[in-house]
Design an enzyme around this catalytic site. Structure first.
Site, mmCIF file in Angstrom:
data_model
loop_
_atom_site.group_PDB
_atom_site.id
_atom_site.type_symbol
_atom_site.label_atom_id
_atom_site.label_comp_id
_atom_site.label_asym_id
_atom_site.label_seq_id
_atom_site.Cartn_x
_atom_site.Cartn_y
_atom_site.Cartn_z
ATOM 1 C CB SER A 149 -0.934 -0.049 1.189
ATOM 2 O OG SER A 149 -1.302 1.018 1.499
ATOM 3 N N GLY A 150 0.959 2.077 -0.968
ATOM 4 C CA GLY A 150 1.284 3.392 -0.955
ATOM 5 C C GLY A 150 2.795 3.558 -2.061
ATOM 6 C CB THR A 207 -4.002 4.300 -8.255
ATOM 7 O OG1 THR A 207 -4.162 2.842 -7.530
ATOM 8 C CG2 THR A 207 -5.035 4.355 -8.860
ATOM 9 C CG ASN A 245 -2.145 5.982 -1.032
ATOM 10 O OD1 ASN A 245 -1.881 7.307 -1.562
ATOM 11 N ND2 ASN A 245 -1.586 5.030 -1.562
ATOM 12 C CB SER A 273 -5.455 3.455 -0.037
ATOM 13 O OG SER A 273 -5.327 2.463 0.100
ATOM 14 C CB SER A 274 -6.798 1.167 -4.680
ATOM 15 O OG SER A 274 -6.062 1.935 -5.540
ATOM 16 N N GLY A 309 -2.615 -2.391 -2.240
ATOM 17 C CA GLY A 309 -1.518 -3.170 -1.753
ATOM 18 C C GLY A 309 -1.903 -4.047 -0.544
ATOM 19 C CD GLU A 315 -5.148 -2.404 3.715
ATOM 20 O OE1 GLU A 315 -4.724 -0.561 3.566
ATOM 21 O OE2 GLU A 315 -6.255 -2.254 4.150
#
Length: 640
Positions: A164-165, A169, A213, A216-217, A440, A442
């Site tokens: 994540s981060g 994306t 993030n 974040s998606s 991602g 996390e």
């Protein structure tokens, strides 16, 4: 064995608690049987580095300086963790390079700033070039996919993975921009602009600020970009996976709900939004639980302009856009209802004068007194009779939250469907390139069912990666009879089995969801009983209500509380029926053609507080048939 001939002045890497790896030089010849190595660190201090008798824990060798900074990791003499990290660090810090190859894989480091390396002229510079001829770049990978699609007549996919981060994306967006530029359509349908316009819409409704993030998606997406025989873009199609619904009703400290809520609140004073009765995001429970409602460097009102522009570009009618915003606003009002306890706490009510209830009902075009009643009562169906029961405040809050999540999820699916309609083409598709961008890996202070699903998805993606890079590559060597020692790579099948195999974590969770008096605690106990011997499962010493999974990326401790509830994901049928009777066609339609995504709860004292949407028939019969559709089951099938 190269260590036998290693003597003085050889440079090595040793583990370090602060810097992860430190460089050192051997200052005394190593002889077989030595219990330690004498090393000199870069700050000139000398230390003894203990080694075991078999010599199996000798430190990693450092690459010669001439190789450091190579743009392809496979060119290094020694390819191991410290060598990879050091090479990436040198390229990043000394040359400002965020991209490095590792064979067919592009490694990207998030610079956390906009770099001037994505302009149109850069796209044209990479177009038509071979992957190794230019500096590593996301455009080089995209060009490779485009070239192979045309040359080999094969569909391609670009898989973007990372924690994540890490910047997934943004990378996916640049890949799409590359295809939109080099595969520009021959006609003036503007299809490339539409493909790119899907991004701000999906980010508004599916991305949020987390502590890792700012954008974040919170869902997975796979976009297939379609090309004709001359490799011009003709359309696209998007598949989305498992939106994190809990965020609609709960945000951890320093986190936000989905961007769209804040964008709408920031634009509440516009004359066309007067009827939404919105104020600032701080005033609503569903947008203020994380504390600060703003993000540094982000102007929500400005972003809302971009979201609306993207909707318009994709041909979403003004009236439909307004309906979307009304539904978003209604969710905020739903979260602000004042629920008053009565008598001994077994019953409660919502005042007929509650302004948020009035707003909710008028925005969705539903019957006020019905909604007021069915938010605080439940219908209980057995084979013999149907009766109505009151609910405690906690039950009403849970049901209200379930309804809010369900409305948002249905709206999300509706928007995805309409984006796809706008990107659809009737021209015959010759080939496609897919871009996969998922949430991602996390880990947070508190990890729940959402993190479990996200990390399970990443575990599966990592396996796909291993399979692709190692297994297939090595099979290629075998086929061509190149002399080759098989690399023993990390295969995470055991961890995946722990999660998804028969009687694995998900299977036991679904079983517990069927038990009339099933609880998170009982489920935890079953996990300990069944999996304590597994190398990827651990029971925390201090807790009986959490478990640890040793993932490929990290050990993560998950709190069991709420797993059953989130896995069942049930909503009240009576409340949904009121929405189905809305006087606004779009609202009614949202709930009429429901996907079979609602598991029916078992009938029994423990769970009588929830009746699934789909159990209009006697609940006992429905329960068995529809159990398969728990959230865990959905995740498993979409991953497969």
């Amino acid at each position: 064995f190269h260590w036998m001939v290693t003597g003085k002045y050889t440079r090595v890497w040793i583990p370090d608690p602060n810097e992860v790896w430190r460089s050192a030089e051997i200052i005394k010849d190593y002889k077989e049987g030595d219990k330690s190595l004498r090393l000199k660190l870069e700050d000139e201090t000398v230390c003894e580095y203990p080694i075991d008798r078999q010599g199996s824990q000798l430190p990693f060798l450092r690459n010669p300086d001439i190789l450091v900074g190579e743009n392809d990791l496979t060119a290094l003499s020694y390819l191991h963790e410290p060598a990879v990290l050091h090479n990436l660090k040198v390229r990043f810090l000394e040359s400002n390079h965020i991209y490095t190859y590792c064979g067919i894989v592009l490694v990207a480091i998030n610079p956390y700033e906009q770099l001037p390396i994505y302009e149109q002229d850069v796209i044209y510079a990479y177009s038509g070039q071979n992957m190794g001829d230019m500096d590593p770049h996301i455009f080089a990978v995209a060009e490779e996919a485009y070239k192979q699609m045309a040359r080999d007549e094969k569909n391609q996919s670009i898989i973007v993975s990372g924690e994540s981060g890490a910047g997934k994306t943004v990378s996916a967006k640049y890949a799409m921009r590359f295809f939109a530029t080099v595969g520009g359509s021959a006609s003036d349908t503007n299809i490339e602009a539409k493909v790119l316009a899907s991004s701000p819409i999906m980010e508004a409704i599916g991305n949020a600020k987390t502590t890792r993030n700012d954008n974040s998606s919170r869902f997975g997406k796979y976009i297939q970009i379609g090309f004709d025989k001359r490799y011009h873009i003709i359309g696209a199609n998007m598949r989305t996976y498992l939106l994190e619904k809990s965020r609609v009703v709960f945000q951890a400290e320093d986190e936000r709900n989905y961007h769209i809520f804040y964008q709408l609140c920031a634009s509440a004073s516009l004359p066309e939004f007067k009827d939404l009765s919105l104020t600032c995001a701080e005033d609503f429970f569903y947008t203020s639980q994380g504390g600060d409602t703003s993000i540094d460097g982000v102007d929500d009102a400005d972003d809302f302009e971009k979201t609306r522009h993207a909707f318009t570009l994709l041909g979403v009618k003004e009236s439909h856009q307004m309906a979307i915003f009304k539904i978003i606003a209604s969710i905020l009002h739903l979260g602000n209802l004042e629920i008053q306890a009565e008598r001994d706490g077994d019953a409660c009510s919502i005042s007929g004068q509650d302004e948020h209830l009035n707003n909710f009902c008028s925005l969705l075009g539903v019957e006020h007194s019905q909604m007021q009643h069915w938010l605080c009562h439940r219908k209980f169906v057995t084979t013999a009779e149907t009766y109505v029961k009151t609910m405690s405040v906690q039950q009403v809050v849970n049901a209200r939250n379930a309804l809010a999540k369900h409305i948002y999820a249905q709206l999300f699916n509706w928007i995805v469907e309409h984006v796809n309609k706008a990107l659809h083409t009737t021209i015959k598709q010759h080939s496609f390139i897919g871009v996969l961008d998922i949430y991602g890996f996390e880990t947070f202070e508190v990890n729940s069912f959402e993190q479990f699903c996200i990390n399970y998805a990443n575990e599966k993606l990592q396996q796909q990666f291993n399979l692709h890079v190692f297994k297939l590559e090595q099979e290629e060597y075998m086929k061509e009879q190149i002399p080759w020692t098989l690399i023993d790579f990390y295969d995470n099948q055991p961890c995946i089995d722990l999660i998804e195999a028969k009687l694995g974590i998900l299977d036991l969770l679904d079983e517990e969801c069927k038990v009339p008096k099933g609880t998170d605690q009982n489920w935890a106990q079953k996990l300990y009983d069944r999996h304590s011997a597994s190398q990827h499962f651990q029971k925390p010493r201090m807790s009986n209500t959490s478990f640890i999974v040793v993932h490929f990326a990290d050990k993560v401790e998950y709190q069991c509380e709420g797993f059953l509830e989130k896995n069942r994901d049930t909503v009240y049928e009576e409340q949904i029926n009121i929405l189905k009777a809305s006087k606004y066609p779009m609202v009614a339609d949202l709930f009429h053609d429901e996907k079979d995504s609602m598991p029916a709860p078992p009938v029994g004292k423990g769970t009588s507080s929830k009746i699934s949407v789909r159990s209009a028939r006697p609940a006992v019969k429905a329960a068995n048939k529809e159990h398969k559709k728990t959230v865990g089951h959905q995740v498993k099938s979409f991953l497969n």
